[in-house]
Scaffold this motif. Sequence first.
Motif, PDB file in Angstrom:
ATOM      1  N   PHE A 289      26.593  40.804 -14.845  1.00 32.78           N
ATOM      2  CA  PHE A 289      25.990  39.811 -13.956  1.00 32.78           C
ATOM      3  C   PHE A 289      25.432  40.484 -12.691  1.00 32.78           C
ATOM      4  CE2 PHE A 289      28.923  36.962 -16.287  1.00 32.78           C
ATOM      5  CZ  PHE A 289      28.033  35.961 -16.630  1.00 32.78           C
ATOM      6  N   TYR A 290      26.227  41.384 -12.115  1.00 32.47           N
ATOM      7  CA  TYR A 290      25.807  42.094 -10.903  1.00 32.47           C
ATOM      8  C   TYR A 290      24.514  42.865 -11.162  1.00 32.47           C
ATOM      9  CZ  TYR A 290      25.644  46.125  -7.756  1.00 32.47           C
ATOM     10  OH  TYR A 290      25.214  47.097  -6.890  1.00 32.47           O
ATOM     11  N   THR A 291      24.463  43.562 -12.295  1.00 30.93           N
ATOM     12  CA  THR A 291      23.295  44.377 -12.613  1.00 30.93           C
ATOM     13  C   THR A 291      22.046  43.519 -12.727  1.00 30.93           C
ATOM     14  OG1 THR A 291      24.640  46.044 -13.739  1.00 30.93           O
ATOM     15  CG2 THR A 291      22.306  45.971 -14.306  1.00 30.93           C
ATOM     16  N   LEU A 292      22.158  42.396 -13.427  1.00 30.80           N
ATOM     17  CA  LEU A 292      20.985  41.553 -13.637  1.00 30.80           C
ATOM     18  C   LEU A 292      20.602  40.764 -12.381  1.00 30.80           C
ATOM     19  CD1 LEU A 292      21.634  40.285 -17.267  1.00 30.80           C
ATOM     20  CD2 LEU A 292      20.012  42.031 -16.510  1.00 30.80           C
ATOM     21  N   ALA A 293      21.582  40.407 -11.557  1.00 32.39           N
ATOM     22  CA  ALA A 293      21.289  39.635 -10.351  1.00 32.39           C
ATOM     23  C   ALA A 293      20.802  40.516  -9.199  1.00 32.39           C
ATOM     24  CB  ALA A 293      22.530  38.863  -9.913  1.00 32.39           C
ATOM     25  N   TYR A 294      21.308  41.755  -9.111  1.00 35.49           N
ATOM     26  CA  TYR A 294      20.981  42.621  -7.984  1.00 35.49           C
ATOM     27  C   TYR A 294      20.078  43.786  -8.373  1.00 35.49           C
ATOM     28  CZ  TYR A 294      24.617  40.219  -5.241  1.00 35.49           C
ATOM     29  OH  TYR A 294      25.362  39.283  -4.564  1.00 35.49           O
ATOM     30  N   ILE A 295      20.561  44.654  -9.251  1.00 31.74           N
ATOM     31  CA  ILE A 295      19.810  45.871  -9.577  1.00 31.74           C
ATOM     32  C   ILE A 295      18.494  45.525 -10.259  1.00 31.74           C
ATOM     33  CG2 ILE A 295      19.842  48.024 -10.885  1.00 31.74           C
ATOM     34  CD1 ILE A 295      22.835  48.161 -10.415  1.00 31.74           C
ATOM     35  N   ASP A 296      18.539  44.572 -11.207  1.00 38.53           N
ATOM     36  CA  ASP A 296      17.318  44.174 -11.905  1.00 38.53           C
ATOM     37  C   ASP A 296      16.277  43.665 -10.911  1.00 38.53           C
ATOM     38  OD1 ASP A 296      16.378  43.137 -14.925  1.00 38.53           O
ATOM     39  OD2 ASP A 296      15.614  41.909 -13.292  1.00 38.53           O
ATOM     40  N   LYS A 297      16.696  42.850  -9.960  1.00 38.01           N
ATOM     41  CA  LYS A 297      15.756  42.302  -8.978  1.00 38.01           C
ATOM     42  C   LYS A 297      15.204  43.399  -8.074  1.00 38.01           C
ATOM     43  CE  LYS A 297      15.304  38.801  -5.347  1.00 38.01           C
ATOM     44  NZ  LYS A 297      15.985  37.712  -4.592  1.00 38.01           N
ATOM     45  N   MET A 298      16.086  44.280  -7.605  1.00 34.10           N
ATOM     46  CA  MET A 298      15.657  45.352  -6.706  1.00 34.10           C
ATOM     47  C   MET A 298      14.684  46.302  -7.397  1.00 34.10           C
ATOM     48  SD  MET A 298      17.938  48.323  -4.885  1.00 34.10           S
ATOM     49  CE  MET A 298      18.942  47.178  -3.961  1.00 34.10           C
ATOM     50  N   TRP A 299      15.074  46.803  -8.571  1.00 30.60           N
ATOM     51  CA  TRP A 299      14.222  47.760  -9.272  1.00 30.60           C
ATOM     52  C   TRP A 299      12.931  47.115  -9.748  1.00 30.60           C
ATOM     53  CZ3 TRP A 299      18.191  50.820 -12.783  1.00 30.60           C
ATOM     54  CH2 TRP A 299      19.050  51.557 -11.950  1.00 30.60           C
ATOM     55  N   GLY A 300      13.022  45.837 -10.164  1.00 29.58           N
ATOM     56  CA  GLY A 300      11.815  45.136 -10.578  1.00 29.58           C
ATOM     57  C   GLY A 300      10.810  45.023  -9.445  1.00 29.58           C
TER      58      GLY A 300
ATOM     59  N   ASP B 281       5.916  47.087  -5.949  1.00 30.79           N
ATOM     60  CA  ASP B 281       5.532  47.295  -4.555  1.00 30.79           C
ATOM     61  C   ASP B 281       6.232  48.547  -4.030  1.00 30.79           C
ATOM     62  OD1 ASP B 281       4.952  47.155  -1.854  1.00 30.79           O
ATOM     63  OD2 ASP B 281       5.361  45.008  -1.685  1.00 30.79           O
ATOM     64  N   SER B 282       5.469  49.551  -3.685  1.00 27.99           N
ATOM     65  CA  SER B 282       6.059  50.827  -3.250  1.00 27.99           C
ATOM     66  C   SER B 282       6.889  50.687  -1.987  1.00 27.99           C
ATOM     67  CB  SER B 282       4.957  51.866  -3.016  1.00 27.99           C
ATOM     68  OG  SER B 282       4.219  52.092  -4.180  1.00 27.99           O
ATOM     69  N   PHE B 283       6.435  49.822  -1.056  1.00 27.36           N
ATOM     70  CA  PHE B 283       7.127  49.641   0.213  1.00 27.36           C
ATOM     71  C   PHE B 283       7.139  48.153   0.575  1.00 27.36           C
ATOM     72  CE2 PHE B 283       5.394  53.958   0.337  1.00 27.36           C
ATOM     73  CZ  PHE B 283       6.559  54.683   0.569  1.00 27.36           C
ATOM     74  N   PRO B 284       7.974  47.355  -0.100  1.00 22.35           N
ATOM     75  CA  PRO B 284       8.016  45.919   0.203  1.00 22.35           C
ATOM     76  C   PRO B 284       8.533  45.655   1.616  1.00 22.35           C
ATOM     77  CG  PRO B 284       9.798  46.523  -1.279  1.00 22.35           C
ATOM     78  CD  PRO B 284       8.927  47.731  -1.143  1.00 22.35           C
ATOM     79  N   GLU B 285       8.180  44.493   2.163  1.00 28.50           N
ATOM     80  CA  GLU B 285       8.575  44.148   3.529  1.00 28.50           C
ATOM     81  C   GLU B 285      10.060  43.774   3.619  1.00 28.50           C
ATOM     82  OE1 GLU B 285       6.996  44.217   6.515  1.00 28.50           O
ATOM     83  OE2 GLU B 285       5.464  45.336   5.408  1.00 28.50           O
ATOM     84  N   ARG B 286      10.575  43.083   2.615  1.00 30.51           N
ATOM     85  CA  ARG B 286      11.919  42.530   2.733  1.00 30.51           C
ATOM     86  C   ARG B 286      12.406  42.087   1.352  1.00 30.51           C
ATOM     87  NH1 ARG B 286      14.785  39.588   6.923  1.00 30.51           N
ATOM     88  NH2 ARG B 286      16.007  37.849   6.102  1.00 30.51           N
ATOM     89  N   MET B 287      13.726  42.080   1.193  1.00 33.92           N
ATOM     90  CA  MET B 287      14.317  41.561  -0.031  1.00 33.92           C
ATOM     91  C   MET B 287      15.713  41.043   0.299  1.00 33.92           C
ATOM     92  SD  MET B 287      15.151  43.528  -3.609  1.00 33.92           S
ATOM     93  CE  MET B 287      16.272  44.650  -2.764  1.00 33.92           C
ATOM     94  N   GLU B 288      16.064  39.894  -0.253  1.00 32.72           N
ATOM     95  CA  GLU B 288      17.398  39.337  -0.073  1.00 32.72           C
ATOM     96  C   GLU B 288      18.097  39.244  -1.413  1.00 32.72           C
ATOM     97  OE1 GLU B 288      17.559  35.671   2.033  1.00 32.72           O
ATOM     98  OE2 GLU B 288      16.567  36.443   3.818  1.00 32.72           O
ATOM     99  N   LEU B 289      19.381  39.627  -1.439  1.00 27.46           N
ATOM    100  CA  LEU B 289      20.183  39.543  -2.664  1.00 27.46           C
ATOM    101  C   LEU B 289      21.452  38.765  -2.375  1.00 27.46           C
ATOM    102  CD1 LEU B 289      19.902  43.211  -4.000  1.00 27.46           C
ATOM    103  CD2 LEU B 289      18.649  41.215  -4.793  1.00 27.46           C
TER     104      LEU B 289
END
Length: 417
Positions: free
Chosen positions: A393-404, A409-417
């Motif tokens: 669950f952690y991988t799909l909710a956090y890592i998947d979103k971050m890496w996706g 976007d090489s340098f995104p402005e912001r991301m919330e997890l």
Amino acid sequence: MGMITTLTRMWLTRSVKPFVFQNDYDSLLPFEDCRDLGLYVHIPFCKQLCSFCPYCREIYSPEKCDRYLDALIREIHLVGGQHFGRKQVTSLYFGGGTPALAAGRLGEVIAALEEHFVITQGIGVELHPDNVTVPVLQMLRDAGVTKLSIGVQSFQEKYQSVLGRSPVDSGALSAALTQVPFETVSMDFIFALPGQAFADLRADIDAAFQSGANHVAIYPFIDFSFTSSILPAMEKEKKRLLLDQITRYCLEKGYTRNSIWTFSSEAAAGYSSMTRDNFLGFGCSATTLLWNQFKINTFSVEEYCKRIDGGTLPTALTLRFTLRQRMVYYLFWTAYSTRVDAKAFQRFFGVSLRKMYGFELGLAKLLRLVTERDGVYEMTLKGAFYYHYYENFYTLAYIDKMWGLLRKDSFPERMEL
């Protein structure tokens, strides 16, 4: 999946505040006072791209690889040169991608790191089975490498075919590893593939130790949203039974369980870049974990090189931890080793583990997820399965979103997890 991880995060951090990643970073990374600091270097090039692999990688070309390595060495000096003297660190790990494609220049990278760091617990490199040849192994050993992690995935052709890989010659592996020995030889296998049974994994484990491994890693198959894999996930109960069978078999054989899904035939053999209290990451997609922050580099090789050419760090996003967030991160990855030491937690944070999470630990004991002896909490088979299950669950909710996001976007402005 997101709801489960969100509620868990809110409960354990005692806050509704999410993990907030922003497009900023410290030009001077505060690692000088970090204890048990590890090093990680990412080499993103592969001869072919496997559909199931979620990591940052792209097709190898000698010219692009050389340009990248030049930039990588400059990044090492940008970070390492910020502090006076040589900082003592634990292990150095090269991941990928296929780091052995750069075997002829890994010695240069190691030499650059050793200008700034004293490596005390060895140097590890990930290998594709095709790279396990005497010339490549000799180059790696001459460069100072002491540990290997070979991505076999399966010795069985039916699974190699499913994964889009060519067959692995266990005899050739054994012959090369006999001629050029290493302190640790780990072989990786994918667990919970469609139709996979205990007999399949038992055969792979046996073949690994017979082929020269003294350590095996049996990683779960996870279906990331951004990969092109079409393999279906295994049902929860089948996965639990399989994990229990694997664990019991390895323990009955006398192997040491080093983590949730790694086992070794020799006490000194170990291979993991995950269970470090702090680490510095170099290269595309490499992460850095320090006392108060977690940062990740851009996934773009081109943008990475441009940033380094401009004399700035290639950081894409940075998370500034609250104290409770840092504790949760620490506990999650420390638990990967199947045990948490209350004394180590108190040394790291200066506060009692029981004071911060006594209720949760008591509940875990009541549910027979952990046992406790002299302040060391150790997972039961049941606890190990549910850690594995939650990790999915952690991988799909956090890592998947971050890496996706970072793939787009090489340098995104912001991301919330």
